[in-house]
Enzyme design. Structure first.
Site, PDB file in Angstrom:
ATOM      1  N   ASP A  16       0.857  -1.183   0.000  1.00 13.01           N
ATOM      2  CA  ASP A  16       0.000   0.000   0.000  1.00 13.01           C
ATOM      3  C   ASP A  16       0.895   1.236   0.000  1.00 13.01           C
ATOM      4  OD1 ASP A  16      -2.218   1.589   0.073  1.00 13.01           O
ATOM      5  OD2 ASP A  16      -2.722   1.180   2.168  1.00 13.01           O
ATOM      6  N   GLU A  83      -6.617   5.019  -8.567  1.00 11.76           N
ATOM      7  CA  GLU A  83      -7.912   5.520  -8.097  1.00 11.76           C
ATOM      8  C   GLU A  83      -8.518   6.590  -9.002  1.00 11.76           C
ATOM      9  OE1 GLU A  83      -9.932   6.367  -3.792  1.00 11.76           O
ATOM     10  OE2 GLU A  83      -7.956   5.493  -4.053  1.00 11.76           O
ATOM     11  N   LYS A 119      -9.644   1.858  -8.891  1.00 15.36           N
ATOM     12  CA  LYS A 119     -10.184   2.032  -7.544  1.00 15.36           C
ATOM     13  C   LYS A 119     -11.318   3.050  -7.564  1.00 15.36           C
ATOM     14  CE  LYS A 119      -7.528   2.054  -3.900  1.00 15.36           C
ATOM     15  NZ  LYS A 119      -6.435   2.441  -2.952  1.00 15.36           N
ATOM     16  N   THR A 143     -13.093   0.680  -2.960  1.00 14.84           N
ATOM     17  CA  THR A 143     -12.380   1.117  -1.767  1.00 14.84           C
ATOM     18  C   THR A 143     -13.296   1.907  -0.835  1.00 14.84           C
ATOM     19  OG1 THR A 143     -10.354   2.246  -1.049  1.00 14.84           O
ATOM     20  CG2 THR A 143     -11.564   3.228  -2.886  1.00 14.84           C
ATOM     21  N   PHE A 165     -11.786  -1.340   5.028  1.00 13.67           N
ATOM     22  CA  PHE A 165     -10.780  -0.563   5.759  1.00 13.67           C
ATOM     23  C   PHE A 165     -10.785  -0.931   7.246  1.00 13.67           C
ATOM     24  CE2 PHE A 165      -9.503   3.389   3.127  1.00 13.67           C
ATOM     25  CZ  PHE A 165      -9.330   2.601   2.002  1.00 13.67           C
TER      26      PHE A 165
END
Length: 301
Positions: A16, A83, A119, A143, A165
């Site tokens: 990440d 993203e 994303k 996400t 998350f």
């Protein structure tokens, strides 16, 4: 074997980060970025020439994301997640258009769409966009996922992967309740991913579960065996320096059941509204990404 070695034998390990050097050192299978990580990357010496070359150009932030992603994908055998602008989180059509634009940019630098995950925030509109993109052969990573209703809708839509998350869920409960967490098994973030994983495997959904946003290695170890885990470099390093046994925490259920009825939009919105944690953290996550997106654009202006 280190705990990282043991973890990699059970779950696909994803870095990440947008830090090329960290990825080269840690050798994850996949990697993922977001506006916050790209903003950090823009300040690295490695990308100074890219930042200089892109200054003032149209769609510079998208182009920078692809430049970073195209370098990362050379270091991993799997995929890079890139993203969509979080300001499009409630616009299905514009999300689809932006996703296709990013895929086109990757194609121009020789990166096939099979190496890229788009994303998208797990809003109702974002999930609808992902459903259409999957039909067009563009795989998606949903996400900012905090609630079970988001996970249900993603599975119904046939999205490739979700990123629940963990850490941000735990953060909310620590800040807003009197919860006492004495072990990872009591951690609401860990419990959330375990519930989603069991639901998907029990009902035969093919959507990949990738735990994200970890605060400590205990949360990671408690999800060993999850399909994928995206982990920051400092926690990857910590696991790589730790010995000891790491047992598998998640296993596929022995019994399967038929898929559940698809969640309706009204049910999704009601359930999401009922969860103060999920609704607040989704809104907060979108706002944070927008702030860093604008900072990135300013840095490239």
């Amino acid at each position: 074997m280190t705990k990282l070695d043991q973890l990699a034998a059970m779950s696909t390990v994803v870095a990440d980060t947008g830090d090329i050097d960290a990825i080269a050192q840690l050798k994850p299978v996949d990697a993922t970025t977001n506006p916050s990580l790209l903003l950090k990357a823009a300040g690295l010496e490695r990308f100074a020439e890219d930042v200089s070359a892109l200054k003032g150009s149209q769609n510079a932030a998208d182009e920078f994301a692809v430049r970073v992603g195209s370098q990362i994908v050379q270091l991993v055998p799997g995929v890079i997640s890139t993203e969509v602008d979080a300001r499009l989180s409630f616009d299905t059509d514009q999300t689809i258009a932006k996703a296709e634009s990013l895929i086109d940019r990757y194609a121009k630098v020789g990166v096939d769409s099979s190496r890229v995950l788009i994303k998208i925030a797990s809003t109702w509109e974002g999930i609808r966009a992902a459903a259409e993109l999957e039909k067009r052969g563009i795989h998606c990573n949903l996400t900012l996922l905090f609630g079970f209703e988001q996970a249900r809708a993603c599975a119904d839509a046939g999205v490739f992967l979700i990123s629940p998350f963990v850490g941000r869920i735990t953060d909310w409960y620590k800040a807003n309740t009197d919860i006492s967490i004495d072990s990872p098994e009591q951690d609401p973030g860990v419990q959330s991913v375990r519930r989603i994983y069991t639901h998907y495997k029990t009902h035969g959904y093919e959507t990949v579960v990738m735990g994200a946003s970890f605060r400590n290695t205990g949360q990671i170890e408690a999800l060993a065996g999850c399909d994928r885990l995206t982990i920051a470099p400092d926690l990857l390093s910590e696991l790589g320096q730790s010995d000891g046994d790491l047992p598998r925490a998640l296993v596929n259920p022995s019994e399967r059941e038929a898929a559940t009825d698809p969640i309706a939009e009204s049910e999704f919105r009601f359930e999401h509204n009922e969860s103060a944690m999920a609704s607040e953290k989704l809104a907060d996550g979108i706002r944070r990404f927008v702030v860093d997106q604008r900072k990135l654009e300013d840095a490239l202006a």
